[in-house]
Design a protein around this motif. Structure first.
Motif, PDB file in Angstrom:
ATOM      1  N   TYR A  73     -30.163   5.499  -2.972  1.00 53.77           N
ATOM      2  CA  TYR A  73     -31.346   4.871  -2.415  1.00 53.77           C
ATOM      3  C   TYR A  73     -30.958   3.587  -1.697  1.00 53.77           C
ATOM      4  N   VAL A  74     -31.694   3.299  -0.621  1.00 55.54           N
ATOM      5  CA  VAL A  74     -31.472   2.096   0.175  1.00 55.54           C
ATOM      6  C   VAL A  74     -32.706   1.214   0.034  1.00 55.54           C
ATOM      7  N   LEU A  76     -35.325  -1.175   1.139  1.00 53.92           N
ATOM      8  CA  LEU A  76     -35.848  -1.658   2.418  1.00 53.92           C
ATOM      9  C   LEU A  76     -36.688  -2.912   2.238  1.00 53.92           C
ATOM     10  N   TRP A  90     -38.080   1.983  -0.842  1.00 47.89           N
ATOM     11  CA  TRP A  90     -36.690   2.426  -0.800  1.00 47.89           C
ATOM     12  C   TRP A  90     -36.625   3.648   0.092  1.00 47.89           C
ATOM     13  N   GLU A  93     -32.088   9.756   1.738  1.00 44.75           N
ATOM     14  CA  GLU A  93     -31.888  10.906   2.608  1.00 44.75           C
ATOM     15  C   GLU A  93     -32.171  12.177   1.825  1.00 44.75           C
ATOM     16  N   ARG A 148     -36.192  -1.505   9.463  1.00 45.06           N
ATOM     17  CA  ARG A 148     -35.156  -1.775   8.467  1.00 45.06           C
ATOM     18  C   ARG A 148     -34.286  -0.537   8.222  1.00 45.06           C
ATOM     19  N   LEU A 149     -34.904   0.639   8.213  1.00 48.68           N
ATOM     20  CA  LEU A 149     -34.122   1.865   8.063  1.00 48.68           C
ATOM     21  C   LEU A 149     -33.192   2.056   9.257  1.00 48.68           C
ATOM     22  N   ALA A 151     -31.929  -0.209  11.189  1.00 48.37           N
ATOM     23  CA  ALA A 151     -30.840  -1.194  11.074  1.00 48.37           C
ATOM     24  C   ALA A 151     -29.812  -0.731  10.067  1.00 48.37           C
ATOM     25  N   HIS A 152     -30.267  -0.198   8.940  1.00 45.75           N
ATOM     26  CA  HIS A 152     -29.341   0.308   7.912  1.00 45.75           C
ATOM     27  C   HIS A 152     -28.504   1.455   8.480  1.00 45.75           C
ATOM     28  N   LEU A 153     -29.151   2.401   9.161  1.00 47.36           N
ATOM     29  CA  LEU A 153     -28.427   3.571   9.689  1.00 47.36           C
ATOM     30  C   LEU A 153     -27.459   3.185  10.787  1.00 47.36           C
ATOM     31  N   GLY A 155     -25.745   0.578  10.639  1.00 42.17           N
ATOM     32  CA  GLY A 155     -24.676  -0.184  10.001  1.00 42.17           C
ATOM     33  C   GLY A 155     -24.963  -1.663   9.889  1.00 42.17           C
ATOM     34  N   GLY A 156     -26.230  -2.062  10.099  1.00 42.73           N
ATOM     35  CA  GLY A 156     -26.579  -3.484  10.083  1.00 42.73           C
ATOM     36  C   GLY A 156     -27.042  -3.961   8.749  1.00 42.73           C
TER      37      GLY A 156
END
Length: 156
Positions: A73-74, A76, A90, A93, A148-149, A151-153, A155-156
């Motif tokens: 989980y990521v 957010l 959160w 995938e 935010r998702l 940015a995460h994907l 690589g930020g």
């Protein structure tokens, strides 16, 4: 007294290519004819001492009738919606089949003033959307989770 709090899970698929997110259309007669602004991250309210993470999984299962997918989980983070509710989300995938939805229900007086209680699904459908299409349909206060998702994907 503290304001209302909700927690939820934003499913995404296609992390290696064209990303899509799973949104839920709010159920009941007040949302039946609406599309724009009527879709949400599957989420629900909780009260401390319940932890937001536990509430996110519980609410996913209550609203969709399916167990939450396995992680990772990521986080957010959270955001305050225009009504003052703080929403914590959160991302995970997963490739959930919308046809497997078995929504929970709620009861309300309908039609208003009739004294008659009727039951409605909390969510009347779920669907996969590209981030751009999701942004058009989502509750405005939750769009930050798409950013935010992304940015995460990236690589930020």
């Amino acid at each position: 007294m503290a304001g209302k709090r909700s927690a939820g899970l934003l499913l995404f698929r296609g992390g290696g290519g064209e990303v899509e997110v799973l949104l839920a259309h709010m159920g009941g007669p007040l949302w039946a004819r609406r599309d724009a602004g009527a879709w949400s991250v599957p989420k629900g309210e909780y009260l401390p001492p319940e932890e937001p993470w536990a509430a996110a999984g519980r609410e996913f299962e209550e609203e969709l009738g399916l167990p939450p997918p396995d992680g990772p989980y990521v986080a957010l983070g959270d955001t305050r919606q225009s009504g003052g509710k703080v929403v914590t989300v959160w991302a995970v995938e997963s490739d959930l089949d919308p046809d497997r939805l078995v929504p929970g229900t709620f009861t309300m007086e309908w039609p208003r003033g009739s004294g008659e209680q009727r039951s409605f699904p909390e969510i009347d459908r779920v669907a996969w959307f590209s981030p751009d299409r999701a942004r058009e349909r989502m509750v405005a206060g939750q769009r930050v989770f798409l950013e935010r998702l992304a940015a995460h994907l990236a690589g930020g």
